[in-house]
Design a protein around this motif. Structure first.
Motif, PDB file in Angstrom:
ATOM      1  N   SER A 331       0.694  -1.245   0.118  1.00 46.76           N
ATOM      2  CA  SER A 331       0.004   0.014  -0.029  1.00 46.76           C
ATOM      3  C   SER A 331       0.659   1.343  -0.187  1.00 46.76           C
ATOM      4  O   SER A 331       0.572   2.252  -0.762  1.00 46.76           O
ATOM      5  CB  SER A 331      -0.912  -0.091   1.319  1.00 46.76           C
ATOM      6  N   GLN A 332       1.820   1.184   0.739  1.00 49.07           N
ATOM      7  CA  GLN A 332       2.805   2.583   0.831  1.00 49.07           C
ATOM      8  C   GLN A 332       3.586   2.875  -0.378  1.00 49.07           C
ATOM      9  O   GLN A 332       3.851   3.760  -0.920  1.00 49.07           O
ATOM     10  CB  GLN A 332       3.712   2.414   2.020  1.00 49.07           C
ATOM     11  N   ASN A 333       3.778   1.561  -1.073  1.00 47.69           N
ATOM     12  CA  ASN A 333       4.827   1.638  -2.558  1.00 47.69           C
ATOM     13  C   ASN A 333       3.584   2.251  -3.502  1.00 47.69           C
ATOM     14  O   ASN A 333       3.872   3.169  -4.216  1.00 47.69           O
ATOM     15  CB  ASN A 333       4.985   0.250  -2.680  1.00 47.69           C
ATOM     16  N   ARG A 334       2.332   1.713  -3.466  1.00 41.86           N
ATOM     17  CA  ARG A 334       1.315   2.270  -4.090  1.00 41.86           C
ATOM     18  C   ARG A 334       1.117   3.774  -4.200  1.00 41.86           C
ATOM     19  O   ARG A 334       1.047   4.601  -5.110  1.00 41.86           O
ATOM     20  CB  ARG A 334       0.040   1.523  -4.187  1.00 41.86           C
ATOM     21  N   ILE A 335       0.860   4.314  -2.859  1.00 37.89           N
ATOM     22  CA  ILE A 335       0.443   5.718  -2.715  1.00 37.89           C
ATOM     23  C   ILE A 335       1.606   6.748  -2.979  1.00 37.89           C
ATOM     24  O   ILE A 335       1.406   7.630  -3.459  1.00 37.89           O
ATOM     25  CB  ILE A 335      -0.225   5.792  -1.374  1.00 37.89           C
ATOM     26  N   VAL A 336       2.792   6.150  -2.639  1.00 38.70           N
ATOM     27  CA  VAL A 336       4.051   7.026  -2.892  1.00 38.70           C
ATOM     28  C   VAL A 336       4.360   7.113  -4.439  1.00 38.70           C
ATOM     29  O   VAL A 336       4.680   8.188  -4.894  1.00 38.70           O
ATOM     30  CB  VAL A 336       5.303   6.504  -1.914  1.00 38.70           C
ATOM     31  N   ALA A 337       4.336   6.067  -5.086  1.00 36.88           N
ATOM     32  CA  ALA A 337       4.729   6.011  -6.548  1.00 36.88           C
ATOM     33  C   ALA A 337       3.557   6.984  -7.301  1.00 36.88           C
ATOM     34  O   ALA A 337       4.064   7.517  -8.072  1.00 36.88           O
ATOM     35  CB  ALA A 337       4.377   4.651  -7.119  1.00 36.88           C
ATOM     36  N   HIS A 338       2.337   7.077  -6.727  1.00 30.94           N
ATOM     37  CA  HIS A 338       1.615   7.754  -7.271  1.00 30.94           C
ATOM     38  C   HIS A 338       1.664   9.263  -7.022  1.00 30.94           C
ATOM     39  O   HIS A 338       1.496  10.250  -7.823  1.00 30.94           O
ATOM     40  CB  HIS A 338      -0.206   7.422  -7.054  1.00 30.94           C
ATOM     41  N   ALA A 339       2.256   9.720  -5.970  1.00 30.66           N
ATOM     42  CA  ALA A 339       2.706  11.152  -5.803  1.00 30.66           C
ATOM     43  C   ALA A 339       4.096  11.345  -4.857  1.00 30.66           C
ATOM     44  O   ALA A 339       4.030  11.806  -3.642  1.00 30.66           O
ATOM     45  CB  ALA A 339       1.519  11.752  -4.812  1.00 30.66           C
ATOM     46  N   PRO A 340       5.073  10.809  -5.536  1.00 36.82           N
ATOM     47  CA  PRO A 340       6.480  10.768  -4.959  1.00 36.82           C
ATOM     48  C   PRO A 340       6.670  12.339  -4.414  1.00 36.82           C
ATOM     49  O   PRO A 340       7.415  12.396  -3.603  1.00 36.82           O
ATOM     50  CB  PRO A 340       7.402  10.413  -5.890  1.00 36.82           C
ATOM     51  N   GLU A 341       6.524  13.466  -5.134  1.00 33.16           N
ATOM     52  CA  GLU A 341       6.851  14.681  -4.779  1.00 33.16           C
ATOM     53  C   GLU A 341       6.133  15.067  -3.438  1.00 33.16           C
ATOM     54  O   GLU A 341       6.754  16.039  -2.650  1.00 33.16           O
ATOM     55  CB  GLU A 341       6.656  15.685  -5.756  1.00 33.16           C
ATOM     56  N   SER A 342       5.264  14.368  -2.803  1.00 30.96           N
ATOM     57  CA  SER A 342       4.480  14.761  -1.724  1.00 30.96           C
ATOM     58  C   SER A 342       4.433  13.342  -0.846  1.00 30.96           C
ATOM     59  O   SER A 342       3.778  13.253  -0.013  1.00 30.96           O
ATOM     60  CB  SER A 342       3.044  15.072  -1.867  1.00 30.96           C
ATOM     61  N   ALA A 343       5.792  12.727  -0.683  1.00 26.70           N
ATOM     62  CA  ALA A 343       5.876  11.444  -0.127  1.00 26.70           C
ATOM     63  C   ALA A 343       5.621  11.808   1.481  1.00 26.70           C
ATOM     64  O   ALA A 343       5.086  10.870   2.169  1.00 26.70           O
ATOM     65  CB  ALA A 343       7.261  10.812  -0.230  1.00 26.70           C
ATOM     66  N   GLY A 344       6.178  12.851   2.105  1.00 29.39           N
ATOM     67  CA  GLY A 344       5.929  13.038   3.387  1.00 29.39           C
ATOM     68  C   GLY A 344       4.406  13.061   3.971  1.00 29.39           C
ATOM     69  O   GLY A 344       3.925  12.359   4.985  1.00 29.39           O
ATOM     70  N   SER A 345       3.848  13.836   3.133  1.00 27.89           N
ATOM     71  CA  SER A 345       2.472  14.221   3.344  1.00 27.89           C
ATOM     72  C   SER A 345       1.649  12.857   3.272  1.00 27.89           C
ATOM     73  O   SER A 345       0.625  12.456   4.015  1.00 27.89           O
ATOM     74  CB  SER A 345       1.783  15.268   2.697  1.00 27.89           C
ATOM     75  N   VAL A 346       1.748  12.217   2.008  1.00 28.35           N
ATOM     76  CA  VAL A 346       0.987  11.046   1.754  1.00 28.35           C
ATOM     77  C   VAL A 346       1.335   9.851   2.855  1.00 28.35           C
ATOM     78  O   VAL A 346       0.277   9.310   3.342  1.00 28.35           O
ATOM     79  CB  VAL A 346       1.524  10.578   0.138  1.00 28.35           C
ATOM     80  N   VAL A 347       2.585   9.565   3.090  1.00 24.01           N
ATOM     81  CA  VAL A 347       2.767   8.601   4.243  1.00 24.01           C
ATOM     82  C   VAL A 347       2.283   9.103   5.622  1.00 24.01           C
ATOM     83  O   VAL A 347       1.727   8.241   6.481  1.00 24.01           O
ATOM     84  CB  VAL A 347       4.262   8.227   4.430  1.00 24.01           C
ATOM     85  N   GLY A 348       2.471  10.318   6.052  1.00 31.02           N
ATOM     86  CA  GLY A 348       1.749  10.625   7.292  1.00 31.02           C
ATOM     87  C   GLY A 348       0.379  10.639   7.292  1.00 31.02           C
ATOM     88  O   GLY A 348      -0.132  10.215   8.452  1.00 31.02           O
ATOM     89  N   SER A 349      -0.247  10.762   6.287  1.00 28.83           N
ATOM     90  CA  SER A 349      -1.794  10.900   6.409  1.00 28.83           C
ATOM     91  C   SER A 349      -2.149   9.370   6.358  1.00 28.83           C
ATOM     92  O   SER A 349      -3.083   8.949   6.863  1.00 28.83           O
ATOM     93  CB  SER A 349      -2.264  11.560   4.944  1.00 28.83           C
ATOM     94  N   TYR A 350      -1.364   8.638   5.616  1.00 31.38           N
ATOM     95  CA  TYR A 350      -1.822   7.107   5.470  1.00 31.38           C
ATOM     96  C   TYR A 350      -1.641   6.506   6.892  1.00 31.38           C
ATOM     97  O   TYR A 350      -2.389   5.610   7.496  1.00 31.38           O
ATOM     98  CB  TYR A 350      -0.898   6.527   4.459  1.00 31.38           C
ATOM     99  N   MET A 351      -0.683   6.968   7.802  1.00 24.59           N
ATOM    100  CA  MET A 351      -0.346   6.449   9.059  1.00 24.59           C
ATOM    101  C   MET A 351      -1.564   6.842   9.954  1.00 24.59           C
ATOM    102  O   MET A 351      -1.364   6.490  10.999  1.00 24.59           O
ATOM    103  CB  MET A 351       1.187   6.780   9.338  1.00 24.59           C
TER     104      MET A 351
END
Length: 418
Positions: A331-351
């Motif tokens: 899941s983390q690989n999928r959401i980060v690959a979709h928006a790598p320029e916002s990896a911090g916000s994406v991973v933080g929101s996911y967590m």
């Protein structure tokens, strides 16, 4: 741009070395352990600081609350500021929290220290986002798998080692030792992590903070994976927060230290899922997710045997941790690959969804066990897994709909002849 270990400039996303990958995993393991040290130590801490048994759960809850606040307020900073310095500062700040815990003389000091330690332990997610952002696309899943394995090892070691250390030299030594290790790692991170030369995106801190809302509302890739994480870790929380209840009762009467050793079984399962990232890199994300969620549901059949067979229960623990880690990495690989320029916000929101799911699982596990026993707890854990599977099925259907629509449009388009 980032610098490699020899100091040469290299563009972000070109890959990371094995030694750097290991360092990031160690940083994650040490940081996340701060949240879990207290689980086998609650009785000792309560006795030392005269905290009533009924209130001991607050010690764990305040650390989780601090972590949740950090996910929203601190992790998005990784998209806006120098990540190398941010990682070192947050590790050092977490060390300040564990130092306060180690030398606390009142319950208030203890809780403040736990809150601070939990707040800055979100450096784990900054590190994961950093690893994802600097990874080459072809190895991003593998790197996330290795780094998040450090998280699993940290959780297991926190649960198993803290009891042993406390028996030898007291519970305060656990937190004092963590503080010392964290300070040393902060220095290593500052010296060894590649220098952050990227240009931050043109976005405000406020916009990054509310990303958990905007991503959930607007991002069709993020939304199903976040909901899957919610129920995935609710199922995970049911087992790990509730397993002490049947194991400490008839017929086993296991001690806290013995129960903690079951974490080793979880470690075996989680490490077995490290290849999930490689599978995701090869385009098998949906297949890994489906298999993982099916294994998660089946694992509860084995976990339900805890009052009758420890061997079958261990099989259930291994299967559950394998499944959870496989789906989590994918899941983390999928959401980060979709928006790598916002990896911090994406991973933080996911967590955030991860934390909410873990809390829901922990609270519901205790309540169901008190009213209906371990069998009902296992039904609950399996139900959470089944809901996660249904969400995945809806996601897959949504992904396949555009392809079916395009195929219908092609089939209905008249073929012109000259």
């Amino acid at each position: 741009m980032v610098e490699d270990e020899q100091g040469a400039a290299a563009p972000a996303g070109t890959g990371i070395s094995t030694s750097l990958r290991i360092l990031l995993a160690v940083l994650c393991g040490v940081a996340v352990a701060n949240i879990y040290y207290a689980q086998p130590l609650l009785e000792r801490i309560g006795s030392d600081l005269s905290i009533p048994r009924a209130n001991l759960g607050v010690i764990i809850a305040i650390a989780q609350l601090g972590y949740l606040v950090g996910l929203i307020a601190l992790v998005p900073l990784g998209d806006l500021v120098n990540r190398r310095k941010l990682i070192a500062i947050q590790i050092g700040a977490a060390a300040a929290g564990t130092t306060l815990v180690a030398f606390s003389t009142t319950s208030v000091q203890l809780l403040v220290g736990m809150a601070v330690a939990g707040l800055f332990s979100v450096v784990v997610q900054v590190v994961v986002a950093y690893a994802a952002a600097v990874s080459a696309p072809a190895e991003r899943g593998m790197n996330i798998g290795v780094v998040t394995s450090g998280v699993v090892i940290g959780i297991v070691m926190a649960r198993t080692a803290s009891g042993v250390i406390a028996d030898l030299v007291g519970w305060r030594a656990v937190y004092a030792g963590s503080a010392l290790i964290s300070v040393l790692l902060a220095g290593v991170a500052l010296a060894r992590l590649p220098r952050d030369k990227r240009v931050p995106p043109e976005r405000t801190y406020a916009r990054a903070v509310v990303s958990v809302i905007t991503l959930t509302a607007t991002d069709r890739v993020f939304r199903p994976r976040a909901v899957i994480a919610l129920f995935l870790f609710a199922s995970f929380g049911v087992l790990w927060s509730g397993m002490a209840l049947p194991l400490s009762a008839d017929p086993w009467h296991l001690s806290t230290t013995q129960i903690g050793l079951f974490g080793i079984a979880g470690l075996i399962g989680a490490l077995g899922a490290t290849r999930a990232g490689r599978w995701a890199d090869r385009g098998k994300q949906q297949r890994v997710t489906a298999i993982g969620l099916i294994v998660l549901m089946i694992s509860w059949v084995f976990s339900a045997q805890a009052p009758h067979s420890l061997v079958l229960f261990v099989i259930g623990v291994i299967a559950l941790d394998f499944a959870v880690q496989a789906v989590h990495v994918t899941s983390q690989n999928r959401i980060v690959a979709h928006a790598p320029e916002s990896a911090g916000s994406v991973v933080g929101s996911y967590m955030v969804f991860y934390s909410l799911g873990s809390a829901i699982g922990a609270m519901s596990s205790a309540a169901v066990f008190a009213s209906a026993g371990w069998g009902a707890v296992c039904v609950l854990g399996g139900a959470y897994a089944a809901v996660a599977f249904c969400v995945w099925a809806v996601e897959l259907r949504g992904l396949s709909y555009p392809a079916r629509r395009d195929r219908r449009q092609r089939d209905s388009t008249p073929v012109s002849c000259r």
